[in-house]
Design a protein around this motif. Structure first.
Motif, PDB file in Angstrom:
ATOM      1  N   TYR A   7       0.819  -1.216   0.000  1.00 48.40           N
ATOM      2  CA  TYR A   7       0.000   0.000   0.000  1.00 48.40           C
ATOM      3  C   TYR A   7       0.851   1.264   0.000  1.00 48.40           C
ATOM      4  CZ  TYR A   7      -3.514  -3.352   1.715  1.00 48.40           C
ATOM      5  OH  TYR A   7      -4.339  -4.428   1.880  1.00 48.40           O
ATOM      6  N   ASN A   8       1.963   1.239   0.714  1.00 47.19           N
ATOM      7  CA  ASN A   8       2.763   2.450   0.894  1.00 47.19           C
ATOM      8  C   ASN A   8       4.001   2.512  -0.002  1.00 47.19           C
ATOM      9  OD1 ASN A   8       4.057   0.368   2.192  1.00 47.19           O
ATOM     10  ND2 ASN A   8       4.770   1.597   3.898  1.00 47.19           N
ATOM     11  N   THR A  51       4.106   6.773  -4.135  1.00 44.41           N
ATOM     12  CA  THR A  51       3.540   8.069  -3.771  1.00 44.41           C
ATOM     13  C   THR A  51       2.177   8.180  -4.443  1.00 44.41           C
ATOM     14  OG1 THR A  51       4.440   9.204  -5.697  1.00 44.41           O
ATOM     15  CG2 THR A  51       5.856   9.103  -3.710  1.00 44.41           C
ATOM     16  N   LYS A  64      -5.335   1.595  10.627  1.00 45.05           N
ATOM     17  CA  LYS A  64      -4.692   2.000   9.377  1.00 45.05           C
ATOM     18  C   LYS A  64      -4.648   0.837   8.390  1.00 45.05           C
ATOM     19  CE  LYS A  64      -0.721   4.217   7.330  1.00 45.05           C
ATOM     20  NZ  LYS A  64       0.541   4.892   7.504  1.00 45.05           N
ATOM     21  N   GLN A 120      -6.392   0.812   4.846  1.00 45.32           N
ATOM     22  CA  GLN A 120      -5.632   0.570   3.620  1.00 45.32           C
ATOM     23  C   GLN A 120      -6.245  -0.566   2.802  1.00 45.32           C
ATOM     24  OE1 GLN A 120      -1.837   0.047   5.616  1.00 45.32           O
ATOM     25  NE2 GLN A 120      -1.031   1.889   4.631  1.00 45.32           N
TER      26      GLN A 120
END
Length: 179
Positions: free
Chosen positions: A22-23, A26, A94, A98
């Protein structure tokens, strides 16, 4: 990443895939990535989100992100971690957010949900279903060499498990304690 996906492969290669967290991108990179609609998405989640956090924290501590059946795993004493209970609920929320965001982000695209716990307990079924989704009927799951790294109980892996238990026992994440 995309240049690697589209590089020339041998004639025997029928599918190419990649892992994307997910991270990893950008927001600008996500926008560019989402312009490609030729990908089939396999969304891998864990039913026990606490295990996700524990695995991640152990990986950061040990710098071991995968383990094959040929390698020796870490000793328990090397893996034990302490969780910050003031941030734990937020971290679990979180992950939940996500997961939902990914489902929304890929809505309308071919997507298959895989739950890690099912992958571990019934690999033949999960790989058969995944193969059906991908249009590949000859996946031999017995040739996969990656194994579960942290097989110990949460009580063994989390130094401050009693605090974690107190933090989660009356929350929406209480079921994560049932390991």
């Amino acid at each position: 990443m995309l240049s690697q996906v589209y590089r020339k492969e041998s004639k025997e290669t029928r599918l190419v895939g990649f892992k994307l967290f997910y991270n990893h991108l950008t927001e600008e990179e996500w926008i560019q990535f989402l312009q490609h609609d030729e990908f089939k998405i396999i969304h891998l989640t864990r039913a026990n989100r606490l295990r996700t956090i524990v695995s991640l924290d152990i990986a950061f501590k040990t710098d071991e992100w995968t383990r094959s059946s040929h390698s020796k795993g870490r000793q328990l004493v090397e893996k034990r971690i302490t969780l910050d209970t003031t941030k734990l609920i937020g971290r679990l929320e979180k992950i939940q957010s996500q997961e939902a965001f990914a489902r929304e982000r890929f809505k309308g695209r071919p997507m298959f949900e895989v739950v890690y716990e099912e992958l571990v307990t019934i690999p033949k079924v999960v790989f058969q279903n995944t193969g059906d989704f991908l249009g590949v009927n000859d996946i031999d799951f017995t040739k996969i060499k990656i194994v579960k790294q942290n097989t110990e109980k949460l009580e063994q892996l989390i130094i401050n498990f009693d605090e974690v238990f107190q933090c989660l026992k009356n929350s929406q994440f209480a079921d994560c304690l049932n390991d």
